[in-house]
Scaffold this motif. Sequence first.
Motif, mmCIF file in Angstrom:
data_model
loop_
_atom_site.group_PDB
_atom_site.id
_atom_site.type_symbol
_atom_site.label_atom_id
_atom_site.label_comp_id
_atom_site.label_asym_id
_atom_site.label_seq_id
_atom_site.Cartn_x
_atom_site.Cartn_y
_atom_site.Cartn_z
ATOM 1 N N UNK A 155 0.849 -1.211 0.000
ATOM 2 C CA UNK A 155 0.000 0.000 0.000
ATOM 3 C C UNK A 155 0.872 1.244 0.000
ATOM 4 N N UNK A 156 1.906 1.210 0.826
ATOM 5 C CA UNK A 156 2.817 2.360 0.907
ATOM 6 C C UNK A 156 3.414 2.653 -0.468
ATOM 7 N N UNK A 188 3.299 5.995 -5.383
ATOM 8 C CA UNK A 188 3.316 6.034 -6.843
ATOM 9 C C UNK A 188 2.063 6.740 -7.390
ATOM 10 N N UNK A 189 0.914 6.337 -6.850
ATOM 11 C CA UNK A 189 -0.368 6.885 -7.338
ATOM 12 C C UNK A 189 -0.491 8.371 -7.003
ATOM 13 N N UNK A 190 -0.052 8.751 -5.801
ATOM 14 C CA UNK A 190 -0.130 10.171 -5.406
ATOM 15 C C UNK A 190 0.727 11.005 -6.354
ATOM 16 N N UNK A 191 1.883 10.449 -6.749
ATOM 17 C CA UNK A 191 2.762 11.148 -7.690
ATOM 18 C C UNK A 191 2.086 11.337 -9.039
ATOM 19 N N UNK A 192 1.253 10.356 -9.426
ATOM 20 C CA UNK A 192 0.558 10.432 -10.722
ATOM 21 C C UNK A 192 -0.784 11.166 -10.596
ATOM 22 N N UNK A 193 -1.173 11.493 -9.344
ATOM 23 C CA UNK A 193 -2.405 12.251 -9.108
ATOM 24 C C UNK A 193 -3.676 11.460 -9.274
ATOM 25 N N UNK A 194 -3.568 10.115 -9.322
ATOM 26 C CA UNK A 194 -4.777 9.285 -9.428
ATOM 27 C C UNK A 194 -4.435 7.844 -9.096
ATOM 28 N N UNK A 195 -5.442 7.112 -8.687
ATOM 29 C CA UNK A 195 -5.234 5.690 -8.414
ATOM 30 C C UNK A 195 -6.247 5.163 -7.421
ATOM 31 N N UNK A 237 -6.886 4.891 7.920
ATOM 32 C CA UNK A 237 -6.009 6.040 8.167
ATOM 33 C C UNK A 237 -5.328 6.482 6.871
ATOM 34 N N UNK A 238 -4.875 5.496 6.073
ATOM 35 C CA UNK A 238 -4.218 5.824 4.802
ATOM 36 C C UNK A 238 -5.188 6.552 3.858
ATOM 37 N N UNK A 239 -6.459 6.122 3.887
ATOM 38 C CA UNK A 239 -7.466 6.765 3.016
ATOM 39 C C UNK A 239 -7.507 8.260 3.278
ATOM 40 N N UNK A 240 -7.474 8.639 4.547
ATOM 41 C CA UNK A 240 -7.501 10.067 4.879
ATOM 42 C C UNK A 240 -6.197 10.752 4.469
ATOM 43 N N UNK A 241 -5.070 10.045 4.654
ATOM 44 C CA UNK A 241 -3.772 10.660 4.340
ATOM 45 C C UNK A 241 -3.623 11.008 2.862
ATOM 46 N N UNK A 242 -4.184 10.154 1.981
ATOM 47 C CA UNK A 242 -3.937 10.368 0.544
ATOM 48 C C UNK A 242 -5.151 10.925 -0.207
ATOM 49 N N UNK A 243 -6.231 11.205 0.538
ATOM 50 C CA UNK A 243 -7.467 11.660 -0.131
ATOM 51 C C UNK A 243 -7.232 12.919 -0.964
ATOM 52 N N UNK A 244 -6.341 13.790 -0.508
ATOM 53 C CA UNK A 244 -6.095 15.042 -1.226
ATOM 54 C C UNK A 244 -5.215 14.883 -2.453
ATOM 55 N N UNK A 245 -4.749 13.650 -2.716
ATOM 56 C CA UNK A 245 -3.832 13.434 -3.850
ATOM 57 C C UNK A 245 -4.501 12.657 -4.992
ATOM 58 N N UNK A 246 -5.824 12.577 -4.947
ATOM 59 C CA UNK A 246 -6.536 11.885 -6.031
ATOM 60 C C UNK A 246 -6.519 10.370 -5.901
#
Length: 254
Positions: free
Chosen positions: A114-115, A120-127, A160-169
């Motif tokens: 997941x990490x 990777x997905x946050x860097x690409x702005x979607x996933x 918890x991860x869902x909240x951490x990356x929600x702003x990155x698409x």
Amino acid sequence: MSEQLAMVTGASSGIGEAFARELVRRGYAVILVARRLDRLIALQAELGKGTEVLAADLATEEGMGAVAARLSRGGISLLVNNAGLGFRGLVVDQPEASITRLVRVNLEAPMRLSRGAAAQMAGEGRGTLINVASMGAFQPVPYLNVYAATKAGLLSFTEALADEVAGFGVTVQALCPGNIPTGFQDVAGTKGSRFDRTPSMSAGEVARRSLDAALQGGPTLFLPARMDRISIFAQRFLPRFVARRVAGSLLKSE
Ligand SMILES: NC(=O)c1ccc[n+]([C@@H]2O[C@H](COP(=O)([O-])OP(=O)(O)OC[C@H]3O[C@@H](n4cnc5c(N)ncnc54)[C@H](OP(=O)(O)O)[C@@H]3O)[C@@H](O)[C@H]2O)c1
């Protein structure tokens, strides 16, 4: 047209195999991960050339590393961390090695993958990331003790991860199925228990409903069956020791 690429761990059987079929039906190319290469190759032959096979034992450093390395090559827009297993019985009767195996496959591997995927997905702005937890995540389960503990850990981590990356698409879903007839019951030794007779749906329906929800961007927690939702409601409002005793009564030898 460029095809979207997904990865499914535990794709050689049950819910993971159903996810792979459903993803191909929706136009994804899929990387199939598990230990049993013969089953992966048979599925690849059925699903077509876009499908890739990666044999890996997620209880080992080498296996986790191989899958993480494939993820880090990029381009994967959807990951299903589905590989998992349980063992029914008393903890005191379990060899230490089986506790280590459950913690690695059910918790350490999905956390590490997941990490990698989320970065990777946050860097690409979607996933989209789907972690397969369980209804067993919501209370301690005597006689399926270590399994429930790993799933509780995975549920906590995933929410918890869902909240951490929600702003990155990036959408992160914790999928919590009830009792689904798959290879799980044979591996865990739950056949013949009251758990085995609890309400159920097919692996195909779990995969379909999970993807429908995740690809619409939520909800992050997916509870498939109506009976399961009633049971979650009961767990939230019953004293914890009652929920634990009920869960244990489903797994205890009769
Ligand atoms: N069935 C249920 O009632 C139920 C309910 C709630 C949650 N779940 C969860 O759903 C997920 C899928 O289970 P399932 O019901 O579909 O059971 P299953 O049919 O037994 O499938 C389990 C999958 O995990 C893979 N796996 C097991 N150990 C592995 C390892 N060391 N390395 C790599 N892959 C490994 C297996 O592949 P190989 O053996 O080929 O490696 C197989 O593809 C699990 O996380 C399970 O905890 C199941």
